[in-house]
Every structure is written in C-alpha cells, then in structure tokens.
Design a protein around this motif. Structure first.
Motif, short mmCIF file in Angstrom:
data_model
loop_
_atom_site.label_atom_id
_atom_site.label_comp_id
_atom_site.label_asym_id
_atom_site.label_seq_id
_atom_site.Cartn_x
_atom_site.Cartn_y
_atom_site.Cartn_z
N ILE A 126 0.83 -1.20 0.00
CA ILE A 126 0.00 0.00 0.00
C ILE A 126 0.87 1.25 0.00
N THR A 127 1.95 1.22 0.77
CA THR A 127 2.86 2.38 0.82
C THR A 127 3.48 2.66 -0.54
N VAL A 128 3.92 1.59 -1.22
CA VAL A 128 4.53 1.75 -2.55
C VAL A 128 3.52 2.31 -3.54
N LEU A 129 2.33 1.75 -3.57
CA LEU A 129 1.30 2.24 -4.49
C LEU A 129 0.89 3.67 -4.16
N CYS A 148 1.19 6.73 -6.76
CA CYS A 148 -0.04 7.45 -7.15
C CYS A 148 0.03 8.92 -6.77
N LEU A 149 0.54 9.23 -5.58
CA LEU A 149 0.64 10.64 -5.17
C LEU A 149 1.63 11.39 -6.05
N PHE A 159 0.75 14.54 -8.36
CA PHE A 159 1.50 15.79 -8.25
C PHE A 159 2.04 16.24 -9.60
N MET A 160 2.55 15.30 -10.38
CA MET A 160 3.09 15.63 -11.70
C MET A 160 1.98 16.09 -12.64
#
Length: 370
Positions: free
Chosen positions: A298-301, A305-306, A310-311
């Motif tokens: 979950i942390t990696v995804l 995704c964030l 942001f990009m």
C-alpha cells in the motif's frame, strides 16, 4: 585536469568564489586519490569499496554441455561508498558538459539571464536523460523484461541483479545526489532552489525505494519510460530557445506525458497490486529481502499514485499558463492591427499631417473672401 577556464580574477583561496570556480578541479583531485589507492596494496582494499560494484555472487548454470558461472549482485551498506565515488564522477561530467558544450552555445546565442539558466538546466538534463534512457532500454532488452511483463513480479524478491542493472542504479543515485552540491556550484537562484529540491528528493526516494525493497525490475521499466518523456520535453525546450516558433515538440510531449502517467499507474497496480498480492512468497523477511506485505504494498502504491497526481497537477498548471500567454499574445496582435489601419486612415484624412482638402479649411475660405 583543466575543466574550468581560469579568469583574470584570483579570489582568495578556499573562499566561496574560489571553490565555485575550481570545484571541478578539486573534485577531480579527490577522485584521483581513490584511483591512486588501487596502485598500493595497503590502500587497494579501501579504494575498491568506492570504485567497484560490491556484493558479488557467482551462480553456476547448467545451460549447454558445460557449466558456466554467472555473476550477480545484491545491495548492501557498502554501496554508499560506491555511490559517493560516482557522485564525484557526475560532478566532473557536469562541469565538462557545461564548459565545453553549453557555455560555448550560450556565448553564440546571447541568451537573457532567465533563458540562460533554463538552457543550462535543459542541456544538462537532456544529456543525462538520453544516456540513461539508452542504457536502461538496453538492459530491458537484454533481460527480456519487455517481452515477458510477468517477470516484473514473478520470482520476487529479486535480490540478485546482473552487473549492468546494479551499476545502473548506483549511477542513478550518484547523479541525483550530485545535483544537491550543484545548486551551490551553479549559483542557483533562491526562488528556483525549492522547485529543484522537490524533484531531486522525489527521484532519490523512488529510485532508492525500488532498489532497497527489491522492486528493481519495476523501477527500471518506470525509469526508462519516465526518462523518455522528460528527454522529449527538454529537447523541445532547447529547440524552442533556438527558434521560438518551433513548439511542435511541446504538443507531442503533452500527449506522451499523459500516456506515460497512465502507463506508470497501470504497470504499478498490475505489479504491486495484483502480481505481488497473489504471489506465493508472502511475508516480511529482512534477511531474505522479502518485503511482500500489505502495508509495504500500500505504501509503494500510495507513493507512486501521489507522485503521478503531483506531476499531473504541475502539468495542468503549466499548460494553463501556456494557454493564457498564447491568448494574451493573440489579443495584443489583434489590438495592434486595427491601430495600424486607423493611423493610416487618419493620415489620409490629415489628422497627423497636412489636410488633403486644404482648400476647404477655414483659413483658406477666409483668404478667398478677403
């Protein structure tokens, strides 16, 4: 190694200006110390930690009639020394490109201060992205990651890497770490420092994260994809600086940027959300390099995704600003055209010159009556 041109001014030794003017020579001397350490037996064991890739593992394979030994590598704490050395190499290469390529072009083009800094940034990043994209793509082809996408998650954890892949990650981390002292060496403006720190931090976190949690295959694919899109943007900006009418590259980049974000999210969710979630090797084992647990997935995804969100937010703001500038330029052109036609009409009617119907003026009628 004469990297930077000497000026007539001689700043005090070890002053800020002295370090900035001669930083490439200073770093070259430090790198030479490590290289000279290989000559002597006493220091060779210490110098090897900085220059060569560590943690070699030899595996015997039975392909063919004879056994062949294949060298693989895993990561460890000694990699910090190797990353430091190649950070020094990146500083030297940065100075060479700046002095012998970009500065010569700047002197010919006579850019303004704003264009000068942006041209240098795009020139440096274009060279790096081109090199990294070509190198990364060759690794993907040689390891058959593109022809068989299931290799991105099958056999996880991918603790063992071929030499090219590990050295690629070492050079990537060394390059983005070198960008931190370059903010000082290049006298970056204070208003530009936060923006550059943000993207340097994002690169370091994602590359180091993929390297540490053994998602190196997925990280390599996403880096090559991202570098291709960024290469197109910076090349387009270099072309735009040479001729402001050439903006086709930005349109192509805008389309590929959105597709790149979608493909990044798709590969990430497919690999981490489905591939690793359904893998047999579940659990957390630091010694074995297995980080396949729900929290880390979950942390990696979430991080990916964030970052993509942001990009996209930065991309939308960039496009809106370009459209506003284009609309303002078009409105100014429309205002200038009627004003020019009006001035010509006024001139013909004698507003700004002698009246063409001078005989009908009050003064002429007065002279006739007299």
């Amino acid at each position: 190694m004469g990297i930077r041109k000497k000026t007539n001014k001689n700043p005090p030794v070890l002053s800020h200006e002295f370090v900035i003017q001669n930083h490439a020579d200073i770093v070259s001397c430090v790198a030479m110390v490590f290289l000279l350490g290989l000559i002597f037996e006493v220091t060779s064991k210490f110098a090897v930690l900085f220059i060569t890739v560590q943690y070699n593992v030899t595996i015997s394979t039975n392909e063919g009639p004879e056994e062949t030994a294949v060298n693989h590598f895993h990561h460890g704490i000694k990699d910090l020394a190797t990353i430091f050395f190649y950070m020094l190499v990146a500083i030297i290469m940065h100075a060479i490109i700046q002095e012998y390529v970009l500065d010569k072009i700047n002197r010919k083009k006579h850019f303004s201060k704003t264009k000068h800094s942006k041209f240098n940034e795009s020139g440096q990043l274009s060279a790096f992205y081109l090199f990294s994209f070509g190198w990364g793509a060759s690794i993907l082809l040689s390891e058959n990651f593109l022809s068989n996408p299931t290799t991105l998650w099958e056999g996880y954890p991918h603790t063992l890497m071929p030499f090219q892949m590990k050295f690629y990650y070492i050079c990537q981390l060394g390059y983005w770490l070198h960008s931190l002292p370059e903010l000082y060496f290049q006298k970056t403006k204070k208003e530009d420092i936060p923006r550059q720190l943000v993207y340097i931090f994002l690169y370091l976190v994602h590359i180091a994260g993929a390297y540490i949690v053994n998602l190196n295959r997925l990280g390599l694919v996403l880096l090559v994809l991202h570098y291709f899109v960024e290469l197109l943007f910076h090349v387009s900006r270099l072309i735009y600086f040479s001729n402001e009418n050439r903006q086709t590259g930005f349109t192509i980049w805008a389309v590929l940027f959105v597709l790149g974000r979608l493909l990044t999210l798709t590969l990430s969710v497919l690999t981490v959300g489905f591939g690793l979630a359904n893998a047999e090797n579940q659990g957390f084992d630091l010694a074995a390099g297995n980080f396949n647990v729900l929290f880390i997935r979950i942390t990696v995804l979430a991080a990916i995704c964030l970052t993509q969100a942001f990009m996209m937010w930065k991309f939308i703001n960039f496009q809106l600003r370009r459209w506003r500038e284009h609309a303002q330029a078009q409105s100014l052109k429309k205002k200038q055209v009627p004003s020019k036609s009006k001035s010509k009409k006024d001139k013909a009617n004698g507003v700004n010159g002698v009246n063409s119907h001078g005989a009908d003026s009050p003064r002429a009628r007065k002279e006739k009556s007299s």
